[in-house]
Design an enzyme around this catalytic site. Structure first.
Site, PDB file in Angstrom:
ATOM      1  N   SER A 196      94.436   3.119 -65.761  1.00 35.77           N
ATOM      2  CA  SER A 196      93.038   3.387 -65.443  1.00 35.77           C
ATOM      3  C   SER A 196      92.424   2.144 -64.814  1.00 35.77           C
ATOM      4  CB  SER A 196      92.302   3.768 -66.737  1.00 35.77           C
ATOM      5  OG  SER A 196      90.922   3.930 -66.528  1.00 35.77           O
ATOM      6  N   SER A 221      92.352  -5.432 -61.379  1.00 36.43           N
ATOM      7  CA  SER A 221      91.453  -5.193 -62.508  1.00 36.43           C
ATOM      8  C   SER A 221      91.651  -3.758 -62.962  1.00 36.43           C
ATOM      9  CB  SER A 221      90.005  -5.435 -62.111  1.00 36.43           C
ATOM     10  OG  SER A 221      89.188  -5.406 -63.259  1.00 36.43           O
ATOM     11  N   THR A 222      92.502  -3.603 -63.939  1.00 39.62           N
ATOM     12  CA  THR A 222      93.000  -2.293 -64.340  1.00 39.62           C
ATOM     13  C   THR A 222      93.420  -2.397 -65.795  1.00 39.62           C
ATOM     14  OG1 THR A 222      93.744  -1.919 -62.060  1.00 39.62           O
ATOM     15  CG2 THR A 222      94.765  -0.541 -63.734  1.00 39.62           C
ATOM     16  N   THR A 223      93.727  -1.273 -66.433  1.00 39.40           N
ATOM     17  CA  THR A 223      94.219  -1.278 -67.797  1.00 39.40           C
ATOM     18  C   THR A 223      95.297  -0.216 -67.948  1.00 39.40           C
ATOM     19  OG1 THR A 223      93.465  -1.434 -70.104  1.00 39.40           O
ATOM     20  CG2 THR A 223      92.646   0.424 -68.834  1.00 39.40           C
TER      21      THR A 223
END
Length: 595
Positions: free
Chosen positions: A428, A410-412
């Site tokens: 992030s 779960s990241t961007t």
């Protein structure tokens, strides 16, 4: 000064790209995503969506942004259009991302940033990773000496580290920004108050995680109003987030680390289910750190990424170094890439951690002679039966136990090139989807402390990535900038937990070795082998390779592999951008004909 809202001129410069959007409408190109979050009347976004749906890169002349949500792309592009730098655009885009994809990143998380400075020709990396509270001990996630179950540790205040994103945003803007700091938050504040449309992905993730989201009152009130999960198509407002952004805009990062927003964080963590250890002093003592960039020569290029506490830069560099002989011949077989990744992960598990606390042999792990010895293991015709860490050179002798770790996806990721020639790659994260499920100030708090080993020792030998006060947990984030003759040619990165490393290495090889454009490279069906199982992306040609790989001795698993690669290529004809088709992200660039 940055304008709030999309100007007519901004929309018009994308006229050349709008042709593709019209082709979609006329049935001459594949249909765009039906995700309600990305439907738009903006011709720039429609053109970019159409290009992505057709499998084509977006083209640009002076600047470009590739990011995980159209609203964030729009905010960052507006900054770039108005003369802002890549650092300015990142601040605006990240503020929006924390609102529209809160499951992935936000003010309550951490990040790593790689920056190419056009004026000096140098690469700088900034570490905005979370830190453990001063009261933490190596047994933080143990009960009576035994490791806790993973989600027992994740949900609640115990897993929350000191967030680094606000500090990193301020540090990058202070070094490289040109735009007015406060105005960079205007788009996110406006969207917070007016509301945004819940995407299919966010709605589905809320529905799947409702039980955990219900454990914290503020989180439940936001995502589960009246006890029912928000759904795709709902309009979601977040006035609390708008208030936090206004504090950050008016007071800078001090509002977060020494002011009212920080006080909210501490109160939420210490009153949550399974209370955490954060204290006001932990926030006040937080510092963003400049780290030495990890750069690796590769077939005439230089691949630069983030060093420890991230394992991403070292592991990507190792993989490329191990397969470089095959890459020079123009093709890296899946067998070689799979076992090269396994070798890199074996070294990662033993040696990589926060270098402020443990000696990390970065130079030894990337030494050409060491990589040549490890690459010799790949010369057979079948999968390696066993993979173990190597023995790189240290400055002095150390011994660490192995630790695979569990980093969840779960990241961007944000990739930006500005009109001044600067390039930014930033990954992030809040770690697990929705982080700790604890909310403060309208944003979710991370669970990054569960990226530490839950054990302190293995068979009497200390684990490098164990919990220690003030320490930063090991990460797999791999923001990357590839250089040719000292200038950037590719800006790339991805979410995906520990698979980030494989995703980024795979896309770099697709672009540099196989000659794919950036949209093709980020769309390549995934084949990732970390700890011995060859994960193959379901529903793609990669899944059809299972039998062949099993015949070579690999164990395989066909599964969904949800990356979020965002990439920009810089070439003699301008900029091209690609956004991962597996998510709703988009690339926006100044039209080649724009002024």
């Amino acid at each position: 000064m940055v304008k709030a809202g999309l100007s007519a001129a901004f929309a018009l410069i994308f006229g050349a790209q709008f042709v593709m959007a019209q082709q979609v409408a006329d049935g001459l190109a594949p249909e765009m995503s039906t995700d309600v979050a990305v439907m738009t009347e903006n011709p720039a976004l429609r053109a970019a969506q159409a290009a992505k749906a057709a499998g084509l890169p977006v083209r640009g002349r002076g600047w470009m942004i590739a990011v995980a949500h159209p609203l964030a792309a729009e905010a960052g592009a507006q900054v770039l259009e108005n003369g802002g730098t890549a650092a300015d655009a990142m601040v605006s885009a990240q503020a929006v991302l924390g609102l529209v994809e809160p499951q992935s990143s936000g003010l309550g998380g951490g990040a790593f940033l790689v920056w190419y400075d056009a004026a000096s020709g140098t690469v700088t990396t900034l570490d905005g990773r979370e830190t453990a509270p001063s009261a933490a001990t190596p047994r933080l996630f143990q009960v009576e000496g035994a490791p806790m179950k993973f989600f027992d540790a994740v949900v609640g205040g115990l897993s929350v580290g000191v967030p680094g994103v606000p500090g990193l945003m301020a540090a990058a803007h202070g070094r490289w920004g040109r735009s007015d700091w406060a105005e960079l938050f205007a788009p996110a504040i406006r969207i917070s108050e007016d509301g945004f449309t819940v995407s299919q992905r966010l709605g589905a993730m809320v529905a799947r995680d409702s039980e955990r989201l219900a454990t914290h009152p503020a989180t439940a009130a936001y995502f589960l109003p009246d006890g029912a999960a928000v759904r795709a198509g709902d309009l979601l407002r977040n006035p609390a987030y708008a208030r936090s952004l206004r504090s950050l805009a008016d007071e800078g990062a001090d509002a977060f680390y020494r002011g009212a927003v920080g006080a909210e964080i501490v109160a939420a963590v210490r009153s949550a289910a399974r209370p955490g250890l954060l204290q006001p002093a932990d926030l006040a003592n937080y510092r963003v750190k400049e780290r030495t960039a990890v750069c690796m020569p590769f077939i005439g290029y230089e691949v630069c990424g983030m060093g420890p506490p991230s394992s991403g830069g070292v592991s990507v560099a190792q993989i490329l170094g191990l397969v470089s002989g095959h890459a020079e011949e123009g093709r890296v077989p899946d067998r070689v890439l799979g076992d090269a990744t396994r070798l890199a992960f074996a070294d990662r598990g033993r040696y990589l951690a926060d270098e402020d606390f443990v000696p990390v042999p970065v130079a030894g792990l990337l030494d050409p002679a060491y990589l040549a010895r490890r690459a010799a293991l790949l010369e057979g015709s079948r999968a390696l039966e066993e993979v173990s860490p190597g023995m790189p050179e240290f400055d002095h002798a150390w011994l660490w136990a192995d630790h695979e770790g569990r980093a969840l996806p779960s990241t961007t990721h944000i990739s930006i090139v500005d009109s001044y020639g600067n390039a930014l790659s930033m990954t992030s994260s809040v770690e697990n989807a929705f982080g700790s499920r604890v909310m403060a100030g309208g944003f979710l708090l991370n669970n990054q402390l569960t990226d530490f080993s839950f054990r302190s020792h293995q068979n009497g030998v200390p684990i490098a990535n164990r919990v220690e006060p003030g320490k930063r947990p090991r990460s797999s984030m791999a923001p990357t900038i590839v250089l040719k003759d000292g200038a950037p040619v590719l800006v790339i990165g991805s979410p995906g937990g520990s698979r980030i490393i494989g995703y980024v290495a795979e896309a770099i090889l697709a672009h540099l070795v196989d000659g794919m454009d950036v949209q093709q490279a980020v769309s390549v069906p995934h084949r990732v082998n970390r700890f011995g199982v060859f994960d193959l992306e379901a529903g793609t040609p990669a899944a059809e390779q299972a039998a062949n790989l099993e015949a070579l001795g690999f164990e395989t698993s066909v599964r969904d592999l949800n990356s979020g690669l965002h990439a920009i290529a810089i070439g003699p004809d301008g900029l091209t951008g690609g956004a991962d088709p597996r998510r709703e992200g988009i690339a926006l660039g100044q039209s080649p004909g724009g002024q």
